[in-house]
Structure formats: structure tokens, C-alpha cells
Enzyme design. Sequence first.
Site, mmCIF file in Angstrom:
data_model
loop_
_atom_site.group_PDB
_atom_site.id
_atom_site.type_symbol
_atom_site.label_atom_id
_atom_site.label_comp_id
_atom_site.label_asym_id
_atom_site.label_seq_id
_atom_site.Cartn_x
_atom_site.Cartn_y
_atom_site.Cartn_z
ATOM 1 N N HIS A 18 0.134 13.982 -12.703
ATOM 2 C CA HIS A 18 -1.335 14.011 -12.677
ATOM 3 C C HIS A 18 -1.914 14.573 -13.979
ATOM 4 C CE1 HIS A 18 -0.939 13.898 -8.023
ATOM 5 N NE2 HIS A 18 -0.821 12.703 -8.565
ATOM 6 N N HIS A 41 1.361 2.503 -6.081
ATOM 7 C CA HIS A 41 1.896 3.233 -4.926
ATOM 8 C C HIS A 41 0.965 4.435 -4.722
ATOM 9 C CE1 HIS A 41 5.279 0.815 -6.269
ATOM 10 N NE2 HIS A 41 5.895 1.047 -5.130
ATOM 11 N N GLU A 120 -1.101 0.238 -1.386
ATOM 12 C CA GLU A 120 -0.277 1.164 -0.583
ATOM 13 C C GLU A 120 0.250 0.353 0.598
ATOM 14 O OE1 GLU A 120 0.954 4.430 -0.498
ATOM 15 O OE2 GLU A 120 1.729 3.767 1.438
ATOM 16 N N ASP A 145 2.325 -4.733 -0.967
ATOM 17 C CA ASP A 145 3.524 -4.230 -1.631
ATOM 18 C C ASP A 145 3.195 -4.001 -3.116
ATOM 19 O OD1 ASP A 145 5.970 -3.950 -2.940
ATOM 20 O OD2 ASP A 145 6.998 -5.256 -1.514
ATOM 21 N N GLY A 146 3.352 -2.767 -3.564
ATOM 22 C CA GLY A 146 3.006 -2.422 -4.946
ATOM 23 C C GLY A 146 3.785 -3.231 -5.977
ATOM 24 N N ASP A 166 4.329 4.763 -9.167
ATOM 25 C CA ASP A 166 4.847 6.031 -8.636
ATOM 26 C C ASP A 166 5.498 5.788 -7.274
ATOM 27 O OD1 ASP A 166 5.202 8.735 -8.102
ATOM 28 O OD2 ASP A 166 3.148 9.020 -7.408
#
Length: 282
Positions: A18, A41, A120, A145-146, A166
Site C-alpha cells: 500500500h 484481486h 474480485e 477472475d482477475g 495481488d
Amino acid sequence: MNYRHAYHAGNIGDVLKHVVLTRLIAYFQRKDKAFRILDTHAGTGRYDLTSEETRKTGEWQLGVGKVLASDIPPPVAELLEPWLAVVRRMNPGGELKCYPGSPCVARSLMRKSDRLTLTELHPADFKTLSELFAGDHQVKAIHLDGWLAMGSFLPPKEKRGLVLIDPAYEATDEFEKMTNAVVKGWKKWSGGSYALWYPMKDAWSIRRMHAAFKEAGLRDVLTLELNVGRSGPDTRMLGSGMTLINPPFTLADEMRVVLPWLCNVLHQGPGASWDVQQLIGE
Ligand SMILES: C[S@@+](CC[C@H](N)C(=O)[O-])C[C@H]1O[C@@H](n2cnc3c(N)ncnc32)[C@H](O)[C@@H]1O
């Protein structure tokens, strides 16, 4: 899908991810031109640190908790400020009860013309995420699906921005999926910035992914590592790393200021270290 980020929110990995995310967005803000962030994600968007899940592991206490309890020297504080500001805004009483996930971190730094696309896959986490951003016309949350997101949404119409990747690293082929998706995404949008997060558990898979990036012809790739050391003989995750493709030219120097300090504050045992490397030149 068993992984729930609520157990890990605000941990040492989130701190690195982050902080880097906010430095990337701070750079995009230097120009008026709109940017888009694709978070493949996304998780639930924010996390209640008083929940049963977070209390069970208490991981945030070794991550964001330690940072907030420390005296931060001015050059580091300046670079951490965009991240700390969103953490503070979520906790108006001063006590840390809520931690922003990557969607809330990104959203906090967007201007009116900037956009955020979130994917997500977990049904319950997607529901929480979509409810959080319901009615926000700058954010689109998609139950997808990412790994398909880069094929579907790149290049963005803004032609400027960032893809944050991620994954949960539950499946054994996650590095392979990430490598393939990134190479495919980069071929569609070679001018975009990409930020990939991974735990430092499987050095071989990380090396193999980097070798594949070289082989595919990617340029300007930076790697960052924050290793907090081994707290006990059974400790598996020493820390985490990120691979950045087309990062802002400012990022490497910023991280050479931030990472030594974070390493000192977050270290858990012998062997703590940090690293910034230009893996592939421009
Ligand atoms: C590490 S967490 C994300 C945390 C979030 N990026 C943050 O920083 O706040 C990984 C998330 O990916 C989700 N997930 C797992 N497999 C996925 C897939 N194939 N596509 C999209 N999301 C997935 C999990 O449900 C989990 O919420």
C-alpha cells in the site's frame, strides 16, 4: 477459495504494497491527465480490525500497528503521508479499528476524472466490495477472475495508469498465471505501469517469473524486497516483494529512503533486509 484477506489486513505485506501503491498514484497526480487503476484481486476494500478474523491472527499489530507506534523521521513521513492519511481518515477517533484495502487506498487518491476498476472472484468478498462502492460512478467492481481482467480491460481508454496484481497464492500455479497474464497484458499495453506483489516464500518461482519477463522482452522492471527476518525456526514468510514494470522514475530513490526505515521498524528477527534492484533496464 479459502483465502480471506481479513486475516492478514494491515500486515507487513500490506504495508509494503500500500505504501508503493500510494507512491505510484502520487506520481500520476503530478499531471492533470486522468488515470485508471485496475486492481485485479481487490478483496473487500476495507477491513474491520476488531473482527473475529483479524483478532485471530493479529497480523496488523506487526505491520501497520508498528508503523503507527513509531516516530517517523521527516523524509520518511513525507513519503508515507498519502498512505497514513487514508489510514487516519478511516479512524477518526485516533484508535486503529479499520484498515483500508487497496481499493480504498487507491480511491482516496483519485481526482474527479480518475477511474478505478476492481475485480474480485470470491462471492462473499465481492458482495462486500460492490456494496462499499455502490453509487460511486468513478469505481466499477466486477465479479470476475482477475487473471482475465488484463485481457478484458487493457489498454484503458485513459491510456495512463496502473495495474495492481495481488493474488492470494493459494494455488500452486499462481506465479505461472501471473507471468502469463502480465506478459499478455503488457503486449496489449506496453506503456502501462504494473505492480505485482508476492510473499518471499518461493524464490525459485520468483526467479522463473523474472526470467520469463526478460525473455518476453519487457523493459524497465524494478524489484523491491522487504524481508523482516525470521522470528522463529518455523517462520515461513520472511517478508514480501514487488515487481514493478514501468514504474515512475522517482520510485527507486523513494524506496531507498522508505525501505531501510520500514525494515528497522518491522523487523522480527535476524536476517531482516531490504533491496531495490533494477532487474531490466529501460
Ligand atoms: C491478497 S487478497 C487482495 C487484497 C487487496 N488487494 C488489498 O490490498 O487490500 C487476494 C484476493 O484475491 C481474491 N481472489 C482469489 N483468486 C482470484 C481470482 N482468480 N480473481 C480475482 N480475485 C481472486 C481473493 O478472494 C482475495 O480477496
